[in-house]
Write an enzyme that holds these catalytic residues in place. Structure first.
Site, PDB file in Angstrom:
ATOM      1  N   ARG A   1       0.871  -1.171   0.000  1.00  0.00           N
ATOM      2  CA  ARG A   1       0.000   0.000   0.000  1.00  0.00           C
ATOM      3  C   ARG A   1       0.907   1.219   0.000  1.00  0.00           C
ATOM      4  NH1 ARG A   1      -2.109  -3.663   3.816  1.00  0.00           N
ATOM      5  NH2 ARG A   1      -4.221  -4.403   3.305  1.00  0.00           N
TER       6      ARG A   1
ATOM      7  N   HIS B   1      -4.164  -9.105   2.976  1.00  0.00           N
ATOM      8  CA  HIS B   1      -5.592  -8.798   2.993  1.00  0.00           C
ATOM      9  C   HIS B   1      -6.225  -9.202   4.315  1.00  0.00           C
ATOM     10  CE1 HIS B   1      -6.183  -8.536  -1.650  1.00  0.00           C
ATOM     11  NE2 HIS B   1      -5.905  -7.381  -1.109  1.00  0.00           N
TER      12      HIS B   1
ATOM     13  N   TYR C   1      -6.335 -22.589   8.101  1.00  0.00           N
ATOM     14  CA  TYR C   1      -6.446 -23.826   7.337  1.00  0.00           C
ATOM     15  C   TYR C   1      -5.165 -24.213   6.615  1.00  0.00           C
ATOM     16  CZ  TYR C   1     -11.339 -22.825   8.217  1.00  0.00           C
ATOM     17  OH  TYR C   1     -12.530 -22.547   8.833  1.00  0.00           O
TER      18      TYR C   1
ATOM     19  N   ARG D   1      -0.120  -1.775  -6.907  1.00  0.00           N
ATOM     20  CA  ARG D   1      -0.300  -2.862  -5.935  1.00  0.00           C
ATOM     21  C   ARG D   1      -1.262  -3.905  -6.502  1.00  0.00           C
ATOM     22  NH1 ARG D   1      -1.078  -4.672  -0.454  1.00  0.00           N
ATOM     23  NH2 ARG D   1      -3.280  -4.968   0.050  1.00  0.00           N
TER      24      ARG D   1
ATOM     25  N   LYS E   1      -2.373  -3.132   7.776  1.00  0.00           N
ATOM     26  CA  LYS E   1      -3.622  -2.765   8.434  1.00  0.00           C
ATOM     27  C   LYS E   1      -3.901  -3.700   9.599  1.00  0.00           C
ATOM     28  CE  LYS E   1      -6.153  -0.529   4.666  1.00  0.00           C
ATOM     29  NZ  LYS E   1      -7.383  -0.579   3.829  1.00  0.00           N
TER      30      LYS E   1
ATOM     31  N   HIS F   1      -2.107   2.869  -6.100  1.00  0.00           N
ATOM     32  CA  HIS F   1      -2.771   1.624  -5.708  1.00  0.00           C
ATOM     33  C   HIS F   1      -2.928   0.675  -6.891  1.00  0.00           C
ATOM     34  CE1 HIS F   1      -4.934  -0.845  -2.866  1.00  0.00           C
ATOM     35  NE2 HIS F   1      -5.881  -1.044  -3.770  1.00  0.00           N
TER      36      HIS F   1
END
Length: 305
Positions: free
Chosen positions: A159, A276, A285, A253, A182, A250
């Site tokens: 980002r 993400h 998993y 990215r 984030k 962006h």
């Protein structure tokens, strides 16, 4: 049709937008068209000349009917939201000019706009951008800064806020870069030698001395570079070389992810590289090792050499 007093108010509102709010002529024209559409619907709805009293006493049913009509006429969610915003703007102006009391219209929420993913650039457009972003301007270190930053965003899928937070401490590991994204989520991304070497070259001519924990990308006067400044550089690049209008920081990215996918990387590895929100769910998993990420990265990435 409109009462003459309303026509005069609209003229005053337009002058207010231009002189007091510094709106462009094109914006005022768009606002005027939205308001005209609303008042024409009010005229149809009431089957009589629209007066100041109609403006003051308009109810939620009329407004919602107008919004529904725009939707039926295939206005986009963005256009419908702008139309409602225009009418609210007009009513806000009326509060100041004719002392209209706080109106029910302000309680109506705008429709949600569809969230569109940014478009990926072609590999050719990326390479053109990387080749030419250093090719204009008259301050060498600024040109090299722009190229190093753009390469970093594309080569690591960062980002813009993450890239602008890179410090010398990030450069100490020759193989990986550790990013806190984030939600304070940490992810590890392999360093591409091409990107790292370019950043080292940039730091070699940067005219400002930095502590190890200071962001390395600086503005012309030595302060931390702001996203808006870099985006202005990209706007210049688009105009000079006729690159796609959707080219933004962006979009590089997003192109990082799209190109990895095109070259054979799997979605789960890309999710880890991008950091993400769904990453935490994915990790329950599957535990993808750093070595596997490096292998995927080195095998799939188009500018790895």
């Amino acid at each position: 049709m409109l009462d003459i007093s309303i026509q005069e108010l609209i003229k005053q509102w337009q002058k207010y937008l231009i002189l007091q709010r510094n709106y462009s002529n094109n914006t005022v024209i768009a606002y005027n068209n939205d308001l005209k559409h609303f008042l024409e619907f009010m005229n149809y709805y009431n089957s009589e000349l629209v007066t100041i009293n109609h403006i003051k006493t308009v109810d939620i049913r009329l407004i919602r009917s107008w919004l529904a009509k725009r939707k039926y006429e295939n206005f986009t969610a963005s256009s419908i939201a702008r139309g409602l915003s225009t009418v609210k703007n007009f009513y806000k102006f009326l509060e100041k000019t004719i002392l209209l009391n706080s109106h029910i219209i302000f309680s109506i929420k705008s429709p949600k706009k569809a969230k569109l993913l940014p478009k990926a650039l072609s590999v050719d457009d990326v390479l053109i951008s990387l080749e030419h972003i250093e090719g204009y301007g008259n301050v060498k270190w600024v040109e090299l800064r722009n190229k190093a930053l753009l390469v970093l965003i594309y080569a690591a899928g960062l980002r813009i806020s993450e890239a602008l937070s890179i410090t010398k401490l990030h450069l100490q590991n020759l193989e990986f870069i550790k990013i806190i994204g984030k939600g304070s989520k940490e992810r590890i991304i392999p360093w591409l030698p091409f990107a790292r070497n370019l950043i080292t070259k940039y730091l070699g001519i940067l005219p400002y001395k930095l502590d190890e924990n200071e962001p390395i990308f600086r503005g012309k006067h030595g302060k931390k570079l702001q996203p808006s400044v870099f985006n202005r550089e990209l706007i210049k690049l688009k105009r000079v070389y006729g690159l796609p209008e959707y080219l933004t920081a962006h979009s590089f990215r997003h192109s990082f992810a799209s190109h990895l996918l095109e070259y054979g990387a799997d979605l789960r590895s890309i999710q880890e590289l991008l950091g993400h929100k769904s990453l935490s769910t994915t990790q329950k998993y599957t535990q993808t090792s750093i070595k596997h990420l490096e292998a995927v990265y080195n095998t799939a990435y188009p500018i790895k050499k």
